[in-house]
Design a protein around this motif. Structure first.
Motif, mmCIF file in Angstrom:
data_model
loop_
_atom_site.group_PDB
_atom_site.id
_atom_site.type_symbol
_atom_site.label_atom_id
_atom_site.label_comp_id
_atom_site.label_asym_id
_atom_site.label_seq_id
_atom_site.Cartn_x
_atom_site.Cartn_y
_atom_site.Cartn_z
ATOM 1 N N ALA A 23 73.654 86.889 61.942
ATOM 2 C CA ALA A 23 74.582 86.443 62.980
ATOM 3 C C ALA A 23 74.208 87.031 64.333
ATOM 4 O O ALA A 23 74.227 86.343 65.359
ATOM 5 C CB ALA A 23 76.010 86.833 62.603
ATOM 6 N N PHE A 45 79.834 84.429 67.860
ATOM 7 C CA PHE A 45 79.377 84.489 66.474
ATOM 8 C C PHE A 45 80.221 85.484 65.674
ATOM 9 O O PHE A 45 80.450 86.610 66.109
ATOM 10 C CB PHE A 45 77.898 84.861 66.422
ATOM 11 N N CYS A 47 81.129 87.165 61.653
ATOM 12 C CA CYS A 47 80.665 87.363 60.279
ATOM 13 C C CYS A 47 81.627 88.265 59.523
ATOM 14 O O CYS A 47 82.049 89.298 60.041
ATOM 15 C CB CYS A 47 79.270 87.975 60.256
#
Length: 220
Positions: A23, A45, A47
């Motif tokens: 990521a 982003f 995760c």
């Protein structure tokens, strides 16, 4: 989800720390492409990873790199449930200077990351306002180790839970006398990682610093 404003770049994890690293470097790749004239979405982003997964070496190699490169559009979400595939996590609290969430917080802050702890839900926060409620907060955050907490969660009868806590934790005598069995039972289980309002607040906050990556430690 096609309705996600961040271009649905959301990486479910669980594979020895690899997806969180992916990521971060994909976020870097987006910025590289943008600087070289390509049309790139303005994406953030995300995760999700486990707390036991956070001991993987790949994460520790990438952590300072993402901070130094100022990957501010990256948020790691840590599911802090105190368990691994092998069972309950037992950390050396005395040597490590606290439970594992504190080790993670200090590690990430030392490597240039923003850290947000989502410890308590709104039910707990209301209990903190009661008589000696601050002692209950300190108990949950600083005194109760993860293994003992897991054992307490196995007690399914509210009355039994209160009896056991009254017997074992004398510092909470006044607080326990001011709450009923059900309030205590629900409050013990009201982790911040299950409170949607607390999570929204944390995720929005994780996007404010556009230079630093952020880790959100969600207690579950």
């Amino acid at each position: 989800s096609v309705f996600d404003p961040d271009q649905h770049n959301f990486f479910p994890s669980g594979t020895v720390g690899i997806p969180p690293v992916n990521a971060g470097y994909l976020a870097l790749a987006y910025r590289f492409a943008k600087k070289h004239g390509y049309k790139v979405p303005d994406a953030h982003f995300w995760c999700i990873m486990g707390d036991a997964e956070f001991r993987e070496g790949s994460l520790f190699e990438a952590t300072p790199d993402f901070a130094e490169r100022e990957i501010g559009n990256l948020t790691w979400i840590l599911d802090y449930n105190r368990q691994s595939l092998d069972g309950h996590r037992i950390t050396n609290k005395e040597i490590m200077g606290g439970t594992d969430n504190e080790r993670i917080e200090k590690t990430m802050a030392a490597n240039g990351w923003e850290v947000i702890q989502v410890r308590h839900g709104n039910t707990r926060k209301e209990l903190f306002k009661k008589k000696d409620g601050e002692k209950f907060r300190v108990f949950l955050e600083d005194e109760l180790d993860d293994y003992a907490l897991q054992a307490m969660l196995l007690i399914k009868e509210p009355k039994k839970l209160k009896e056991q806590m009254t017997k074992k934790y004398s510092q909470l005598k006044n607080f326990l006398g001011d709450v009923n069995d059900d309030e205590l039972y629900k409050g013990l289980r009201d982790f911040g990682g299950h409170d949607v309002e607390s999570l929204i607040e944390a995720f929005e906050a994780s996007k404010k610093n556009t230079q630093k990556p952020t880790i959100v430690i969600c207690h579950t």
